[in-house]
Design an enzyme around this catalytic site. Structure first.
Site, PDB file in Angstrom:
ATOM      1  N   ILE A 146     -45.368 -66.229  56.152  1.00 35.77           N
ATOM      2  CA  ILE A 146     -45.846 -67.424  56.852  1.00 35.77           C
ATOM      3  C   ILE A 146     -45.096 -67.610  58.170  1.00 35.77           C
ATOM      4  O   ILE A 146     -45.683 -68.024  59.177  1.00 35.77           O
ATOM      5  CB  ILE A 146     -45.654 -68.677  55.970  1.00 35.77           C
ATOM      6  CG1 ILE A 146     -46.425 -68.543  54.660  1.00 35.77           C
ATOM      7  CG2 ILE A 146     -46.087 -69.938  56.709  1.00 35.77           C
ATOM      8  CD1 ILE A 146     -45.976 -69.511  53.576  1.00 35.77           C
ATOM      9  N   GLY A 191     -42.129 -63.097  53.389  1.00 37.88           N
ATOM     10  CA  GLY A 191     -42.734 -61.832  52.988  1.00 37.88           C
ATOM     11  C   GLY A 191     -42.128 -61.170  51.776  1.00 37.88           C
ATOM     12  O   GLY A 191     -42.786 -60.362  51.110  1.00 37.88           O
ATOM     13  N   TYR A 202     -49.256 -64.315  50.171  1.00 43.80           N
ATOM     14  CA  TYR A 202     -48.377 -64.795  51.243  1.00 43.80           C
ATOM     15  C   TYR A 202     -47.223 -65.607  50.661  1.00 43.80           C
ATOM     16  O   TYR A 202     -47.323 -66.184  49.576  1.00 43.80           O
ATOM     17  CB  TYR A 202     -49.153 -65.633  52.266  1.00 43.80           C
ATOM     18  CG  TYR A 202     -49.657 -66.957  51.738  1.00 43.80           C
ATOM     19  CD1 TYR A 202     -48.866 -68.107  51.823  1.00 43.80           C
ATOM     20  CD2 TYR A 202     -50.925 -67.076  51.168  1.00 43.80           C
ATOM     21  CE1 TYR A 202     -49.329 -69.324  51.343  1.00 43.80           C
ATOM     22  CE2 TYR A 202     -51.391 -68.287  50.688  1.00 43.80           C
ATOM     23  CZ  TYR A 202     -50.590 -69.411  50.775  1.00 43.80           C
ATOM     24  OH  TYR A 202     -51.041 -70.618  50.290  1.00 43.80           O
ATOM     25  N   CYS A 203     -46.113 -65.612  51.390  1.00 33.42           N
ATOM     26  CA  CYS A 203     -44.945 -66.406  51.028  1.00 33.42           C
ATOM     27  C   CYS A 203     -44.162 -66.681  52.305  1.00 33.42           C
ATOM     28  O   CYS A 203     -44.620 -66.340  53.395  1.00 33.42           O
ATOM     29  CB  CYS A 203     -44.092 -65.697  49.976  1.00 33.42           C
ATOM     30  SG  CYS A 203     -43.513 -64.063  50.492  1.00 33.42           S
ATOM     31  N   THR A 204     -43.004 -67.287  52.197  1.00 34.86           N
ATOM     32  CA  THR A 204     -42.272 -67.751  53.376  1.00 34.86           C
ATOM     33  C   THR A 204     -42.003 -66.642  54.389  1.00 34.86           C
ATOM     34  O   THR A 204     -42.443 -66.706  55.535  1.00 34.86           O
ATOM     35  CB  THR A 204     -40.941 -68.401  52.964  1.00 34.86           C
ATOM     36  OG1 THR A 204     -41.189 -69.413  51.987  1.00 34.86           O
ATOM     37  CG2 THR A 204     -40.251 -69.016  54.172  1.00 34.86           C
TER      38      THR A 204
END
EC number: 1.14.-.-
Length: 312
Positions: free
Chosen positions: A213, A188, A184-186
């Site tokens: 996220i 995508g 996961y990251c901010t």
């Protein structure tokens, strides 16, 4: 009164002439008074821009007219052009700097060989079905995770995305290669690349969250598996998914819960961003990153009764 918004977006698609796309995007943003940052490469586009909501809508419409961007998803966020110092549109080897431009493969459908996309609800369903077997793997810089992360997530020790390949090749995470790993990251984009790099290195079951996220938080707020604040790369520096969020970060000096990053007062050779509560930041003697040299400079300012924020 005009309403302002920020747009976050990316698309992986082959671009034969990134320079031409750069010129078009710059002219489009300037005509709409948008500010922000856009990176373009042969792999696609990665942007964050802000401005008047009607101008943002016009930008979306015009950008989607380009064949490779016609299915690009845009995420809306609070803020506006004032959150960015200027408009920056640049061509780079990579739209996210993992240091692997030749390894990444893209086609008209996106990244080739990346992790399975999960919608936010599917993330929860996977955890409900597989329990503690599921591992959340943070695809951001370690600093970002100080103020928020998925529950019990693995947070790699990386300062930049460029550090990820060495980190996952170090052997530290080999025990995860047979487990379901949710990257996961901010928004995508980093996990589009990270998940493919992990699969190429023997991780067998890798997932990524559609919209990152941001989309997960929009759907579940603070009632899901996300805990804390989300670090963002503009003047806001963090955002929350409702008022009932949990402060998971702590001041480096007094351990008070906080989600506020501040710069070390040593402007000459540090300026590191560290977590500081309002009281410790207000005190010149503790307005530093805890490095010995920076602490000494802060102590000297305090002894002389000088506050750089007041005198600068």
């Amino acid at each position: 009164m005009a309403t302002s918004k920020i747009l976050l977006y990316y698309a992986f698609t082959p671009l034969s002439d990134p320079k031409a796309v750069q010129l078009w995007q710059r002219e489009l943003c300037e005509s709409l008074n948008l500010r922000g940052r856009i990176l373009i490469s042969t792999h696609g586009i990665n942007g964050t821009v802000g401005g008047d909501i009607d101008d943002c809508k016009a930008y979306i419409k015009k950008t989607r007219e380009y064949p490779g961007f016609n299915r690009m998803q845009f995420k809306w966020s609070e803020g506006g052009a004032e959150d960015f110092p200027k408009l920056s549109v640049k061509v780079r080897d990579e739209i996210v700097a993992f240091g692997a431009p030749d390894e990444l493969k893209v086609d008209e459908n996106g990244v080739v060989g990346g992790g399975v996309h999960l919608k936010p609800q599917q993330v929860n369903e996977l955890v409900e079905a597989r329990g503690d077997e599921v591992v959340f793997f943070d695809g951001r810089n370690a600093m970002e995770a100080q103020i928020g992360k998925f529950k019990d997530a693995v947070v790699p020790d990386v300062e930049t995305t460029h550090d990820f390949i060495a980190e996952i090749e170090s052997g530290k995470y080999d025990d995860l290669k047979d487990k379901p790993v949710v990257t996961y990251c901010t928004g995508g984009i980093r996990c589009e690349i990270l998940s493919s790099l992990m699969i190429n290195r023997g991780f067998k079951e890798v997932y990524q969250i559609d919209g990152g996220i941001v989309r997960y938080g929009e759907q579940f707020g603070n009632k899901g598996l996300w805990e804390g604040s989300l670090y963002v790369f503009d003047k806001r520096m963090h955002m929350e998914f409702g008022e009932d969020y949990k402060e998971v970060g702590h001041c480096i000096h007094c351990d008070t819960p906080t989600n506020k990053f501040e710069h070390c007062l040593n402007e000459d050779d540090c300026r590191e961003l560290v977590l500081m509560c309002p009281d410790c930041f207000a005190n010149v003697e503790t307005r530093h990153c805890k490095r010995e040299r920076c602490a000494a400079i802060a102590a000297d300012f305090a002894e002389q009764g000088i506050d750089p924020l007041v005198t600068s």
